[in-house]
Write a protein that holds these residues in place. Structure first.
Motif, mmCIF file in Angstrom:
data_model
loop_
_atom_site.group_PDB
_atom_site.id
_atom_site.type_symbol
_atom_site.label_atom_id
_atom_site.label_comp_id
_atom_site.label_asym_id
_atom_site.label_seq_id
_atom_site.Cartn_x
_atom_site.Cartn_y
_atom_site.Cartn_z
ATOM 1 N N UNK A 165 0.832 -1.214 0.000
ATOM 2 C CA UNK A 165 0.000 0.000 0.000
ATOM 3 C C UNK A 165 0.865 1.262 0.000
ATOM 4 N N UNK A 166 2.157 1.121 0.314
ATOM 5 C CA UNK A 166 3.089 2.227 0.073
ATOM 6 C C UNK A 166 3.336 3.180 1.229
ATOM 7 N N UNK A 167 3.161 2.719 2.450
ATOM 8 C CA UNK A 167 3.411 3.616 3.592
ATOM 9 C C UNK A 167 4.727 3.290 4.312
ATOM 10 N N UNK A 168 5.545 2.451 3.683
ATOM 11 C CA UNK A 168 6.858 2.081 4.268
ATOM 12 C C UNK A 168 6.708 1.633 5.721
ATOM 13 N N UNK A 169 5.708 0.824 5.975
ATOM 14 C CA UNK A 169 5.456 0.410 7.357
ATOM 15 C C UNK A 169 6.544 -0.530 7.856
ATOM 16 N N UNK A 170 7.092 -1.301 6.947
ATOM 17 C CA UNK A 170 8.211 -2.162 7.312
ATOM 18 C C UNK A 170 9.346 -1.337 7.943
ATOM 19 N N UNK A 171 9.623 -0.178 7.366
ATOM 20 C CA UNK A 171 10.712 0.669 7.854
ATOM 21 C C UNK A 171 10.282 1.521 9.038
ATOM 22 N N UNK A 172 9.144 2.187 8.856
ATOM 23 C CA UNK A 172 8.776 3.253 9.800
ATOM 24 C C UNK A 172 7.754 2.833 10.836
ATOM 25 N N UNK A 173 7.144 1.654 10.647
ATOM 26 C CA UNK A 173 6.103 1.244 11.590
ATOM 27 C C UNK A 173 4.844 2.059 11.404
ATOM 28 N N UNK A 174 3.913 1.927 12.360
ATOM 29 C CA UNK A 174 2.647 2.659 12.238
ATOM 30 C C UNK A 174 2.426 3.618 13.401
ATOM 31 N N UNK A 175 3.209 3.442 14.449
ATOM 32 C CA UNK A 175 2.942 4.281 15.619
ATOM 33 C C UNK A 175 3.704 5.596 15.511
ATOM 34 N N UNK A 176 3.146 6.628 16.124
ATOM 35 C CA UNK A 176 3.805 7.933 16.158
ATOM 36 C C UNK A 176 3.812 8.632 14.805
ATOM 37 N N UNK A 177 2.955 8.190 13.891
ATOM 38 C CA UNK A 177 2.939 8.813 12.551
ATOM 39 C C UNK A 177 1.578 9.436 12.290
ATOM 40 N N UNK A 178 1.584 10.650 11.715
ATOM 41 C CA UNK A 178 0.279 11.203 11.352
ATOM 42 C C UNK A 178 0.054 11.138 9.839
ATOM 43 N N UNK A 179 0.976 10.446 9.142
ATOM 44 C CA UNK A 179 0.803 10.335 7.690
ATOM 45 C C UNK A 179 0.242 8.970 7.272
ATOM 46 N N UNK A 180 -0.241 8.185 8.239
ATOM 47 C CA UNK A 180 -0.870 6.901 7.890
ATOM 48 C C UNK A 180 -2.354 6.967 8.244
ATOM 49 N N UNK A 181 -3.213 6.999 7.234
ATOM 50 C CA UNK A 181 -4.653 7.024 7.521
ATOM 51 C C UNK A 181 -5.122 5.641 7.976
ATOM 52 N N UNK A 182 -6.384 5.517 8.274
ATOM 53 C CA UNK A 182 -6.937 4.205 8.619
ATOM 54 C C UNK A 182 -6.825 3.300 7.393
ATOM 55 N N UNK A 183 -6.153 2.175 7.550
ATOM 56 C CA UNK A 183 -6.010 1.214 6.451
ATOM 57 C C UNK A 183 -7.109 0.172 6.625
ATOM 58 N N UNK A 184 -7.804 -0.136 5.538
ATOM 59 C CA UNK A 184 -8.979 -1.001 5.656
ATOM 60 C C UNK A 184 -8.751 -2.397 5.070
ATOM 61 N N UNK A 185 -9.253 -3.395 5.785
ATOM 62 C CA UNK A 185 -9.321 -4.774 5.299
ATOM 63 C C UNK A 185 -10.805 -5.133 5.271
ATOM 64 N N UNK A 186 -11.250 -5.769 4.192
ATOM 65 C CA UNK A 186 -12.683 -6.084 4.049
ATOM 66 C C UNK A 186 -12.879 -7.598 3.978
ATOM 67 N N UNK A 187 -13.913 -8.059 4.647
ATOM 68 C CA UNK A 187 -14.275 -9.477 4.577
ATOM 69 C C UNK A 187 -15.759 -9.565 4.901
ATOM 70 N N UNK A 188 -16.358 -10.716 4.660
ATOM 71 C CA UNK A 188 -17.797 -10.817 4.921
ATOM 72 C C UNK A 188 -18.036 -10.978 6.414
ATOM 73 N N UNK A 189 -19.298 -10.815 6.801
ATOM 74 C CA UNK A 189 -19.614 -10.976 8.225
ATOM 75 C C UNK A 189 -19.454 -12.440 8.665
ATOM 76 N N UNK A 190 -19.254 -13.350 7.694
ATOM 77 C CA UNK A 190 -19.042 -14.766 8.041
ATOM 78 C C UNK A 190 -17.576 -15.170 7.990
ATOM 79 N N UNK A 191 -16.708 -14.195 7.926
ATOM 80 C CA UNK A 191 -15.281 -14.520 7.807
ATOM 81 C C UNK A 191 -14.765 -15.216 9.082
ATOM 82 N N UNK A 192 -13.724 -16.024 8.915
ATOM 83 C CA UNK A 192 -13.168 -16.730 10.082
ATOM 84 C C UNK A 192 -12.504 -15.743 11.052
#
Ligand code: PLP
Length: 478
Positions: A165-192
């Motif tokens: 998705x291109x936010x360099x999370x591997x390098x920079x992580x997700x905490x303490x950053x204001x340049x990472x919006x909510x990232x969404x994962x979608x699945x059905x209500x019957x997902x495991x």
């Protein structure tokens, strides 16, 4: 030889041979008489703990005594997943040749981190996963990697999607950053529920998981997915992954993967298809209709340890570009550098584990012993038996089907006339049957209805076992 004399080194090979033959005999007897055991262990919680010493023995013990304790202490506390009347959750079982695979894997004890440390494991994994790919009629560009469970396979897929998705999370992580919006994962209500755990583990949080409404057949509604993605984009969120399931856990329903793939393509979102349970049936030509569109996926998970007679654990993640996993995970410490790394595949590059078990061996044994035809025949028979059981339910005035049967899972309930609280009745029926040890059923809730689930998947199951459950159910509903 007395244990007193042994100070260092392993068990002598004559002793190993003696007990090894005994154990193979023990396992052969176990499989031969498996349906004489209660399916669910009949012990109370803490029974085993209370019967074992609180600390380890000071001196080595005679191995014959250890084996005797398997009969006396371990066996009563075993729930027999291999029992042909294990119909709860998903019925999974090992074949005998799968056990041989585990024996040799334990003997080699290799850690498949680098090609250099494990050429056999690395190369057999590639070969056997390509055999399976061909059997499942997946395009050639799919390359697989083995993990322990579908939960872990899917976690790796979402991690790769997150990196892409291109936010360099591997390098920079997700905490303490204001340049990472909510990232969404979608699945059905019957997902495991493993998908919920994946987003927790990856730091995306449960807030990232948007569950899409299903139709009356418990299948994700693509229009609802498209609307959800649109709405999220308008809100500044970033869709990173969509996870349809072929063979959901509650009912084995099939999400419309082809229509979902159209949406993923339109929005440039990673498509991960969860076929942990039903994926094996893609080797059966008449079941391929359920998988339409999965060839367009970025990744697919299928579990031979669920329904391909391979002992737990063996889950396969197929990726369109396996290098996406490498981009997310590869990291080579100095002590792991080898001169051949440009020319070989090193398993450690594709996930969080360094050492990896030699799991491909047991799948290789299973595929070679049964052959494609033998595997197809067994899966077909399970589906035939499930449909037969469903036909008994349909014909009975006292039972109701609650979901379609695309594979080998029957969702139904007792509904005899004059009973007001059908949920309570069905829960009682299930608990009584399970407590008897004669069979094991599990449940789900569909539209508020307590639903009995009967899964057919044991390599040892025959029509007589289903007849037995049917008789138990009819006796219990009275
Ligand atoms: N996905 C589906 C559809 C499942 O049914 C299951 C387990 O039943 C899983 C994922 C999780 O499987 P595992 O135990 O291999 O993590």
């Amino acid at each position: 030889m007395s244990n007193e004399a042994i100070k260092t080194g392993d068990m002598p090979s004559d002793e190993f041979r003696k007990y090894g033959y005994e154990i193979v005999d023990w396992i052969a007897n176990y499989f031969e008489h498996i349906d004489e055991y209660p399916v669910l262990s009949q012990v109370e919680p803490n029974w085993l703990k209370d019967n074992l010493p609180a600390s380890a023995p000071e001196k080595g013990e005679d191995f014959g005594d250890v084996l005797a304790d398997v009969d006396k202490l371990i066996l009563p506390a075993v729930t027999h997943w291999n029992h042909p009347n294990f119909h709860g959750l998903f019925s999974t079982s090992t074949s005998s040749v799968g056990v041989f695979g585990e024996m040799l894997t334990a003997a080699f004890d290799m850690k498949g981190m680098l090609w250099r440390t494990s050429p056999a494991s690395t190369e057999l994994e590639d070969v056997v996963l390509d055999w399976l790919r061909q059997m499942m009629d997946l395009p050639e560009h799919f390359e697989g990697i083995i993990y322990d469970t579908a939960s872990v396979s899917t976690m790796h897929a979402i991690a790769a999607a997150r990196e892409k998705a291109g936010f360099s999370i591997r390098e920079k992580g997700m905490s303490g950053r204001d340049d990472v919006p909510l990232l969404r994962v979608y699945a059905s209500e019957h997902v495991h529920s493993s998908i919920d755990k994946c987003v927790i583990t990856l730091g995306l949080g449960l807030a990232s998981l948007r569950k899409i409404e299903c139709n009356d057949l418990f299948e994700m509604i693509p229009e609802k997915l498209a609307a959800a993605i649109n709405e999220d984009i308008e809100n500044g969120f970033v869709p990173i992954c969509v996870i349809p399931t072929v063979g959901t856990t509650s009912t084995s329903s099939v999400d419309p993967v082809d229509a979902i793939a159209d949406i993923c393509e339109k929005y440039g979102v990673w498509l991960h298809v969860d076929t942990a349970y039903a994926g094996s049936t893609a080797i059966v030509p008449e079941f391929r209709q359920h998988f339409k569109g999965w060839e367009r996926a970025d990744s697919i998970v299928v579990n031979p340890h669920k329904w391909l007679f391979t002992p737990f654990d063996l889950s396969v993640l197929y990726c369109k570009k396996l290098n996406d996993l490498k981009d997310a995970f590869s990291l080579v410490a100095e002590y792991l550098k080898t001169s051949d790394e440009q020319t070989v595949k090193n398993g450690m590059d594709y996930g969080i584990q360094l050492g990896r078990r030699f799991r491909a061996l047991k799948l290789w044994f299973v595929i070679r012993y049964f052959g494609r035809e033998g595997l197809i025949a067994r899966l077909r028979e399970h589906c035939r038996l499930a449909r037969l059981f469903a036909s008994w339910v349909e014909e009975s005035p006292d039972f109701d089907m609650l979901a379609p049967v695309p594979f080998a899972l029957v969702c139904f309930r007792a509904c005899p006339a004059g009973v007001e609280d059908l949920n309570a009745l069905n829960e009682e029926i299930m608990n009584d049957i399970n407590a008897s040890g004669d069979a094991y059923l599990s449940h789900t809730k569909l539209n508020g209805k307590f639903t009995l689930r009967l899964s057919v998947g044991s390599i040892r199951v025959e029509e007589k076992h289903l007849r037995k459950v049917w008789d138990l159910l009819n006796a219990a509903r009275k």
